[in-house]
Design a protein around this motif. Structure first.
Motif, mmCIF file in Angstrom:
data_model
loop_
_atom_site.group_PDB
_atom_site.id
_atom_site.type_symbol
_atom_site.label_atom_id
_atom_site.label_comp_id
_atom_site.label_asym_id
_atom_site.label_seq_id
_atom_site.Cartn_x
_atom_site.Cartn_y
_atom_site.Cartn_z
ATOM 1 N N ALA A 63 17.860 -10.905 3.247
ATOM 2 C CA ALA A 63 17.993 -11.176 1.814
ATOM 3 C C ALA A 63 16.865 -10.526 1.025
ATOM 4 C CB ALA A 63 18.012 -12.693 1.567
ATOM 5 N N LYS A 64 15.675 -10.415 1.651
ATOM 6 C CA LYS A 64 14.518 -9.768 1.028
ATOM 7 C C LYS A 64 13.893 -8.804 2.024
ATOM 8 C CE LYS A 64 13.364 -13.642 -2.041
ATOM 9 N NZ LYS A 64 12.285 -14.598 -2.450
ATOM 10 N N GLU A 65 13.447 -7.656 1.539
ATOM 11 C CA GLU A 65 12.833 -6.640 2.390
ATOM 12 C C GLU A 65 11.619 -6.062 1.691
ATOM 13 O OE1 GLU A 65 12.005 -5.541 5.191
ATOM 14 O OE2 GLU A 65 13.874 -4.595 5.878
ATOM 15 N N LYS A 66 10.537 -5.836 2.459
ATOM 16 C CA LYS A 66 9.323 -5.211 1.936
ATOM 17 C C LYS A 66 9.052 -3.927 2.700
ATOM 18 C CE LYS A 66 6.968 -9.481 0.516
ATOM 19 N NZ LYS A 66 5.732 -10.302 0.679
ATOM 20 N N ALA A 67 8.503 -2.952 2.007
ATOM 21 C CA ALA A 67 8.161 -1.678 2.646
ATOM 22 C C ALA A 67 6.986 -1.055 1.911
ATOM 23 C CB ALA A 67 9.352 -0.733 2.644
ATOM 24 N N LYS A 68 6.280 -0.165 2.603
ATOM 25 C CA LYS A 68 5.169 0.569 2.019
ATOM 26 C C LYS A 68 5.642 1.954 1.609
ATOM 27 C CE LYS A 68 1.989 2.189 4.658
ATOM 28 N NZ LYS A 68 0.839 2.319 5.601
ATOM 29 N N GLU A 69 5.032 2.477 0.584
ATOM 30 C CA GLU A 69 5.388 3.827 0.124
ATOM 31 C C GLU A 69 5.364 4.810 1.289
ATOM 32 O OE1 GLU A 69 4.225 4.812 -4.401
ATOM 33 O OE2 GLU A 69 2.520 4.288 -3.144
ATOM 34 N N GLY A 70 6.436 5.636 1.349
ATOM 35 C CA GLY A 70 6.522 6.646 2.391
ATOM 36 C C GLY A 70 7.281 6.202 3.628
ATOM 37 N N GLU A 71 7.565 4.913 3.765
ATOM 38 C CA GLU A 71 8.278 4.416 4.936
ATOM 39 C C GLU A 71 9.788 4.616 4.789
ATOM 40 O OE1 GLU A 71 5.306 0.861 6.546
ATOM 41 O OE2 GLU A 71 7.100 0.351 5.372
ATOM 42 N N GLU A 97 20.423 -2.734 -8.713
ATOM 43 C CA GLU A 97 20.169 -3.346 -10.011
ATOM 44 C C GLU A 97 18.673 -3.610 -10.158
ATOM 45 O OE1 GLU A 97 22.497 -6.849 -10.456
ATOM 46 O OE2 GLU A 97 24.406 -5.774 -10.688
ATOM 47 N N ASP A 98 18.104 -3.198 -11.297
ATOM 48 C CA ASP A 98 16.700 -3.473 -11.613
ATOM 49 C C ASP A 98 16.569 -3.687 -13.110
ATOM 50 O OD1 ASP A 98 16.949 -0.941 -12.680
ATOM 51 O OD2 ASP A 98 15.779 0.052 -11.111
ATOM 52 N N GLU A 99 15.325 -3.642 -13.611
ATOM 53 C CA GLU A 99 15.120 -3.907 -15.032
ATOM 54 C C GLU A 99 15.763 -2.847 -15.923
ATOM 55 O OE1 GLU A 99 11.767 -1.482 -13.381
ATOM 56 O OE2 GLU A 99 12.802 -3.351 -12.838
ATOM 57 N N LYS A 100 16.108 -1.688 -15.359
ATOM 58 C CA LYS A 100 16.749 -0.623 -16.140
ATOM 59 C C LYS A 100 18.265 -0.744 -16.168
ATOM 60 C CE LYS A 100 13.059 2.662 -15.040
ATOM 61 N NZ LYS A 100 12.744 3.982 -14.410
ATOM 62 N N GLY A 101 18.824 -1.625 -15.357
ATOM 63 C CA GLY A 101 20.266 -1.781 -15.295
ATOM 64 C C GLY A 101 20.810 -1.453 -13.915
ATOM 65 N N THR A 138 9.668 5.045 -2.537
ATOM 66 C CA THR A 138 8.656 5.072 -3.592
ATOM 67 C C THR A 138 8.736 3.775 -4.380
ATOM 68 O OG1 THR A 138 10.126 6.080 -5.240
ATOM 69 C CG2 THR A 138 8.954 7.575 -3.751
ATOM 70 N N THR A 139 7.796 3.582 -5.292
ATOM 71 C CA THR A 139 7.798 2.372 -6.106
ATOM 72 C C THR A 139 9.041 2.302 -6.998
ATOM 73 O OG1 THR A 139 6.447 3.522 -7.753
ATOM 74 C CG2 THR A 139 5.294 2.187 -6.117
ATOM 75 N N GLY A 140 9.653 3.453 -7.276
ATOM 76 C CA GLY A 140 10.857 3.471 -8.097
ATOM 77 C C GLY A 140 12.089 2.967 -7.369
ATOM 78 N N ASP A 141 11.963 2.730 -6.057
ATOM 79 C CA ASP A 141 13.109 2.253 -5.276
ATOM 80 C C ASP A 141 13.234 0.734 -5.270
ATOM 81 O OD1 ASP A 141 13.997 4.800 -4.479
ATOM 82 O OD2 ASP A 141 12.516 4.863 -2.860
ATOM 83 N N HIS A 142 12.310 0.042 -5.916
ATOM 84 C CA HIS A 142 12.395 -1.415 -5.897
ATOM 85 C C HIS A 142 13.609 -1.881 -6.704
ATOM 86 C CE1 HIS A 142 10.671 -1.100 -9.936
ATOM 87 N NE2 HIS A 142 11.085 -2.338 -10.126
ATOM 88 N N GLY A 143 14.185 -2.996 -6.303
ATOM 89 C CA GLY A 143 15.357 -3.542 -6.984
ATOM 90 C C GLY A 143 16.215 -4.333 -6.006
ATOM 91 N N ARG A 165 11.211 -4.768 -2.159
ATOM 92 C CA ARG A 165 9.904 -4.675 -2.833
ATOM 93 C C ARG A 165 9.072 -3.617 -2.125
ATOM 94 N NH1 ARG A 165 7.344 -10.543 -3.392
ATOM 95 N NH2 ARG A 165 5.865 -9.319 -4.627
ATOM 96 N N ILE A 166 8.369 -2.822 -2.924
ATOM 97 C CA ILE A 166 7.577 -1.708 -2.390
ATOM 98 C C ILE A 166 6.090 -2.019 -2.530
ATOM 99 C CG2 ILE A 166 7.168 0.768 -2.484
ATOM 100 C CD1 ILE A 166 10.013 -0.033 -1.734
ATOM 101 N N ARG A 167 5.353 -1.841 -1.442
ATOM 102 C CA ARG A 167 3.901 -2.008 -1.448
ATOM 103 C C ARG A 167 3.237 -0.643 -1.534
ATOM 104 N NH1 ARG A 167 2.759 -5.171 3.930
ATOM 105 N NH2 ARG A 167 4.134 -3.504 4.657
#
Length: 218
Positions: A63-71, A97-101, A138-143, A165-167
């Motif tokens: 349901a939730k996933e975390k990753a670091k940039e470049g992974e 879906e994110d804050e941009k739509g 990248t950080t732009g992939d969060h959503g 979520r991207i770290r």
């Protein structure tokens, strides 16, 4: 002579009536058989059946996933149904879906992002695996990512979504934190400075007044 003729007449009449009785019996029996056959045919039930529904279930994990940039990130999507669809008839769509739509990533089993080979479908659709792979995140992939499956009968089933979520590393100390944590730390720091200003302002005023009074007495 007359007696002989009478015997022949009676014999002919008897033969005629016997023929009529036999003919009526045969005809009646045939009619009964035909009526029985018609009745039996009409009583047979129809062989047409209603098509079995798909009853598709789409499951996304985690349901939730975390990753670091470049992974590399794999967002799992699995489906199952009593009637397993063929690859040619199955359509898979992924969107974020994110804050941009909302942004479509993959449609009709093919990536729709222009000049983007980082996102693609992985897994065997015939085995119910429609997982998505994102390379070099990248950080732009969060959503929140959603997996949508369309069946041959037109029914659309969507998973519950996976929040990504991207770290990233804070360049000064190399500390890995999520974007939300970074924003929280900055906000807490600003709040602390404001509190210090509010607390120290009266003391600073007193010091200024004391300095002014001392200079006057001198």
């Amino acid at each position: 002579m007359s007696q002989h003729i009478g015997k022949l007449y009676r014999s002919a009449v008897s033969s005629f009536f016997l023929f009529l009785l036999v003919d009526v019996g045969v005809t009646g029996g045939s009619a009964s058989k035909e009526n029985s056959a018609v009745t039996h045919t009409a009583a047979q039930p129809s062989s047409l059946t209603t098509p079995e529904p798909w009853h598709l279930l789409v499951t996304q994990t985690p349901a939730k996933e975390k990753a670091k940039e470049g992974e590399t990130v794999v967002l799992h999507c699995h489906f199952n149904s009593p009637r397993r669809p063929s690859l040619a008839d199955l359509l898979v769509k992924w969107y974020k879906e994110d804050e941009k739509g909302q942004m479509d990533l993959l449609e009709n089993n093919v990536t729709v992002l222009p000049n983007n080979s980082r996102v693609f479908l992985r897994g065997d659709l015939s085995q119910g695996d429609a997982s998505l792979v994102i390379l070099n995140v990248t950080t732009g992939d969060h959503g929140i990512y959603f997996c949508e499956v369309t069946l041959p009968d037109g029914k659309v089933v969507t998973g519950d979504g996976t929040k990504l979520r991207i770290r990233r590393a804070l360049g000064l100390f190399g500390i890995e934190e999520s974007i939300g944590t970074i924003i929280g730390v900055v906000a807490a720091g600003i709040g602390g400075v404001v509190v210090l200003i509010i607390v120290l302002t009266p003391q600073l005023r007193r010091c200024v007044l004391c300095m002014r009074q001392g200079s006057r007495q001198a």
